[in-house]
Design a protein around this motif. Structure first.
Motif, PDB file in Angstrom:
ATOM      1  N   ALA A 274     -47.503  33.279  52.058  1.00  0.00           N
ATOM      2  CA  ALA A 274     -46.644  32.111  51.857  1.00  0.00           C
ATOM      3  C   ALA A 274     -45.192  32.528  51.615  1.00  0.00           C
ATOM      4  O   ALA A 274     -44.257  31.884  52.114  1.00  0.00           O
ATOM      5  CB  ALA A 274     -47.159  31.282  50.684  1.00  0.00           C
ATOM      6  N   LYS A 275     -44.980  33.610  50.873  1.00  0.00           N
ATOM      7  CA  LYS A 275     -43.623  34.108  50.635  1.00  0.00           C
ATOM      8  C   LYS A 275     -42.991  34.618  51.931  1.00  0.00           C
ATOM      9  O   LYS A 275     -41.796  34.412  52.185  1.00  0.00           O
ATOM     10  CB  LYS A 275     -43.643  35.214  49.582  1.00  0.00           C
ATOM     11  N   LYS A 276     -43.810  35.284  52.747  1.00  0.00           N
ATOM     12  CA  LYS A 276     -43.315  35.776  54.034  1.00  0.00           C
ATOM     13  C   LYS A 276     -42.923  34.612  54.933  1.00  0.00           C
ATOM     14  O   LYS A 276     -41.889  34.645  55.609  1.00  0.00           O
ATOM     15  CB  LYS A 276     -44.388  36.626  54.709  1.00  0.00           C
ATOM     16  N   GLU A 277     -43.757  33.572  54.941  1.00  0.00           N
ATOM     17  CA  GLU A 277     -43.449  32.384  55.723  1.00  0.00           C
ATOM     18  C   GLU A 277     -42.177  31.712  55.208  1.00  0.00           C
ATOM     19  O   GLU A 277     -41.349  31.235  55.994  1.00  0.00           O
ATOM     20  CB  GLU A 277     -44.628  31.405  55.658  1.00  0.00           C
ATOM     21  N   ARG A 278     -42.004  31.704  53.892  1.00  0.00           N
ATOM     22  CA  ARG A 278     -40.807  31.115  53.290  1.00  0.00           C
ATOM     23  C   ARG A 278     -39.550  31.835  53.756  1.00  0.00           C
ATOM     24  O   ARG A 278     -38.540  31.211  54.101  1.00  0.00           O
ATOM     25  CB  ARG A 278     -40.920  31.172  51.768  1.00  0.00           C
ATOM     26  N   GLU A 279     -39.600  33.158  53.801  1.00  0.00           N
ATOM     27  CA  GLU A 279     -38.453  33.941  54.270  1.00  0.00           C
ATOM     28  C   GLU A 279     -38.179  33.687  55.747  1.00  0.00           C
ATOM     29  O   GLU A 279     -37.019  33.630  56.180  1.00  0.00           O
ATOM     30  CB  GLU A 279     -38.717  35.428  54.024  1.00  0.00           C
ATOM     31  N   THR A 280     -39.259  33.532  56.536  1.00  0.00           N
ATOM     32  CA  THR A 280     -39.106  33.248  57.965  1.00  0.00           C
ATOM     33  C   THR A 280     -38.444  31.897  58.172  1.00  0.00           C
ATOM     34  O   THR A 280     -37.540  31.751  59.002  1.00  0.00           O
ATOM     35  CB  THR A 280     -40.482  33.273  58.663  1.00  0.00           C
ATOM     36  N   VAL A 281     -38.891  30.900  57.417  1.00  0.00           N
ATOM     37  CA  VAL A 281     -38.308  29.560  57.509  1.00  0.00           C
ATOM     38  C   VAL A 281     -36.839  29.600  57.111  1.00  0.00           C
ATOM     39  O   VAL A 281     -35.986  28.995  57.763  1.00  0.00           O
ATOM     40  CB  VAL A 281     -39.087  28.570  56.611  1.00  0.00           C
TER      41      VAL A 281
ATOM     42  N   PHE B 154     -47.807  19.458  58.662  1.00  0.00           N
ATOM     43  CA  PHE B 154     -46.338  19.473  58.668  1.00  0.00           C
ATOM     44  C   PHE B 154     -45.815  20.250  59.872  1.00  0.00           C
ATOM     45  O   PHE B 154     -44.931  19.787  60.598  1.00  0.00           O
ATOM     46  CB  PHE B 154     -45.822  20.092  57.363  1.00  0.00           C
ATOM     47  N   ILE B 155     -46.366  21.462  60.090  1.00  0.00           N
ATOM     48  CA  ILE B 155     -45.866  22.288  61.195  1.00  0.00           C
ATOM     49  C   ILE B 155     -46.236  21.684  62.546  1.00  0.00           C
ATOM     50  O   ILE B 155     -45.490  21.815  63.528  1.00  0.00           O
ATOM     51  CB  ILE B 155     -46.365  23.748  61.095  1.00  0.00           C
ATOM     52  N   LEU B 156     -47.388  20.984  62.602  1.00  0.00           N
ATOM     53  CA  LEU B 156     -47.761  20.312  63.845  1.00  0.00           C
ATOM     54  C   LEU B 156     -46.802  19.163  64.141  1.00  0.00           C
ATOM     55  O   LEU B 156     -46.374  18.962  65.280  1.00  0.00           O
ATOM     56  CB  LEU B 156     -49.197  19.788  63.746  1.00  0.00           C
ATOM     57  N   ALA B 157     -46.441  18.419  63.083  1.00  0.00           N
ATOM     58  CA  ALA B 157     -45.542  17.276  63.264  1.00  0.00           C
ATOM     59  C   ALA B 157     -44.128  17.713  63.623  1.00  0.00           C
ATOM     60  O   ALA B 157     -43.441  17.062  64.408  1.00  0.00           O
ATOM     61  CB  ALA B 157     -45.526  16.430  61.990  1.00  0.00           C
ATOM     62  N   LYS B 158     -43.690  18.816  63.046  1.00  0.00           N
ATOM     63  CA  LYS B 158     -42.317  19.285  63.269  1.00  0.00           C
ATOM     64  C   LYS B 158     -42.202  20.240  64.455  1.00  0.00           C
ATOM     65  O   LYS B 158     -41.097  20.604  64.851  1.00  0.00           O
ATOM     66  CB  LYS B 158     -41.786  19.984  62.008  1.00  0.00           C
ATOM     67  N   GLY B 159     -43.345  20.689  64.980  1.00  0.00           N
ATOM     68  CA  GLY B 159     -43.303  21.619  66.104  1.00  0.00           C
ATOM     69  C   GLY B 159     -42.839  23.007  65.714  1.00  0.00           C
ATOM     70  O   GLY B 159     -42.298  23.753  66.537  1.00  0.00           O
ATOM     71  N   TRP B 160     -43.058  23.367  64.458  1.00  0.00           N
ATOM     72  CA  TRP B 160     -42.618  24.663  63.952  1.00  0.00           C
ATOM     73  C   TRP B 160     -43.689  25.723  64.189  1.00  0.00           C
ATOM     74  O   TRP B 160     -44.864  25.492  63.948  1.00  0.00           O
ATOM     75  CB  TRP B 160     -42.304  24.566  62.463  1.00  0.00           C
ATOM     76  N   LYS B 161     -43.279  26.883  64.685  1.00  0.00           N
ATOM     77  CA  LYS B 161     -44.212  27.979  64.920  1.00  0.00           C
ATOM     78  C   LYS B 161     -43.621  29.276  64.391  1.00  0.00           C
ATOM     79  O   LYS B 161     -42.410  29.505  64.486  1.00  0.00           O
ATOM     80  CB  LYS B 161     -44.495  28.144  66.418  1.00  0.00           C
ATOM     81  N   SER B 162     -44.491  30.120  63.826  1.00  0.00           N
ATOM     82  CA  SER B 162     -44.080  31.451  63.386  1.00  0.00           C
ATOM     83  C   SER B 162     -45.317  32.335  63.353  1.00  0.00           C
ATOM     84  O   SER B 162     -46.453  31.845  63.424  1.00  0.00           O
ATOM     85  CB  SER B 162     -43.433  31.405  61.996  1.00  0.00           C
TER      86      SER B 162
ATOM     87  N   CYS C   3     -47.620  31.379  60.452  1.00  0.00           N
ATOM     88  CA  CYS C   3     -48.291  30.070  60.456  1.00  0.00           C
ATOM     89  C   CYS C   3     -49.784  30.227  60.738  1.00  0.00           C
ATOM     90  O   CYS C   3     -50.626  29.617  60.075  1.00  0.00           O
ATOM     91  CB  CYS C   3     -47.673  29.152  61.512  1.00  0.00           C
ATOM     92  N   ALA C   4     -50.098  31.051  61.754  1.00  0.00           N
ATOM     93  CA  ALA C   4     -51.498  31.256  62.113  1.00  0.00           C
ATOM     94  C   ALA C   4     -52.270  31.880  60.960  1.00  0.00           C
ATOM     95  O   ALA C   4     -53.434  31.532  60.709  1.00  0.00           O
ATOM     96  CB  ALA C   4     -51.593  32.144  63.357  1.00  0.00           C
ATOM     97  N   GLU C   5     -51.626  32.796  60.231  1.00  0.00           N
ATOM     98  CA  GLU C   5     -52.275  33.419  59.076  1.00  0.00           C
ATOM     99  C   GLU C   5     -52.586  32.392  58.002  1.00  0.00           C
ATOM    100  O   GLU C   5     -53.652  32.416  57.372  1.00  0.00           O
ATOM    101  CB  GLU C   5     -51.383  34.530  58.503  1.00  0.00           C
ATOM    102  N   LEU C   6     -51.657  31.465  57.769  1.00  0.00           N
ATOM    103  CA  LEU C   6     -51.874  30.434  56.768  1.00  0.00           C
ATOM    104  C   LEU C   6     -53.015  29.497  57.160  1.00  0.00           C
ATOM    105  O   LEU C   6     -53.804  29.077  56.310  1.00  0.00           O
ATOM    106  CB  LEU C   6     -50.583  29.630  56.544  1.00  0.00           C
ATOM    107  N   ILE C   7     -53.113  29.185  58.450  1.00  0.00           N
ATOM    108  CA  ILE C   7     -54.203  28.324  58.913  1.00  0.00           C
ATOM    109  C   ILE C   7     -55.548  29.020  58.721  1.00  0.00           C
ATOM    110  O   ILE C   7     -56.548  28.394  58.327  1.00  0.00           O
ATOM    111  CB  ILE C   7     -54.006  27.925  60.390  1.00  0.00           C
TER     112      ILE C   7
END
Length: 241
Positions: free
Chosen positions: A167-174, A216-224, A227-231
């Protein structure tokens, strides 16, 4: 307006200037600190969102009227336990000081005036108000660790430790992504809550936040890449419910 890391650095620098300034310059330095927030699209959106439903009047009544036992004069300024509410409360206090709604001299004398010195009172104010405000924002937006964990790191299970790291890694990516500030703030609020819940090993909250982030990511079309790791983590958590 620039929403990059340099704007966060400017905010941190303005906080440092308040803490290093003389008392006579305090109000002008606080004003410059608030301008650093206003000129950063990311910080402006963040503080707008966390103060939108924040009941400042109720917080004042709860955290500004406490007097230590046995004391007839000196009050003590308290703070919300929740880190985002704490940031909202301090931000509102600083805005009141800047607008002269809250007189800084009175405020220091009422809550920080211990030895008859405004210098020492202002020093105490900086340590209790400005410093945590600075560090909490840095933790949320500058690659640090957000001050939300209530448990020592050694007590966090490996499963939730791993999830918090993702989650922290995703936060930095965002944070580094070229996306709108609205999406950034919404994503960071979800991810900060996810980090907190993972560190507290609250599996119900973790499941809810992971599920919310998925949609949220599906609605916003966000990919990283994370994201797959979080799912994947969501599926693991769902199995344990």
């Amino acid at each position: 307006m620039d929403t990059g890391r340099e704007q966060i650095d400017l905010f941190l620098h303005r906080c440092d200037e308040v803490m290093q300034s003389k008392f006579i310059l305090a109000e002008s330095k606080i004003s410059e600190l608030l301008k650093a927030i206003a000129t950063s699209d990311l910080l402006y959106a963040f503080f707008r969102d966390i103060t939108k439903d924040f009941d400042y009047a109720a917080a004042q009544a709860k955290y500004m009227n406490y007097a230590p036992y046995g004391s007839s004069k000196q009050k003590k300024l308290l703070f919300p336990d929740d880190s985002l509410e704490k940031l909202a409360f301090i931000f509102c206090l600083l805005v009141d000081i800047d607008k002269k709604t809250l007189d800084l001299n009175w405020f220091l004398q009422e809550y920080f005036y211990e030895d008859g010195s405004f210098y020492e009172a202002f020093y105490s104010f900086c340590n209790q108000v400005i410093k945590p405000f600075r560090n909490d924002v840095k933790g949320l937006f500058h690659g640090g660790v957000a001050p939300v964990s209530k448990e020592a790191a050694g007590e966090i299970s490996e499963k939730y430790r791993h999830l918090a790291q993702i989650a922290k890694k995703e936060r930095e990516t965002v944070y580094a992504a070229r996306i709108s500030d609205e999406i950034k703030v919404e994503a960071m609020l979800l991810l900060n809550a996810l980090v907190k819940s993972a560190e507290e090993k609250d599996r119900i909250a973790v499941a809810g936040l992971l599920s919310g982030y998925k949609y949220f990511i599906l609605a916003k079309g966000w990919k990283s890449s994370t994201c797959a790791e979080l799912i994947k983590e969501l599926e693991k958590v769902k199995e344990s419910l």
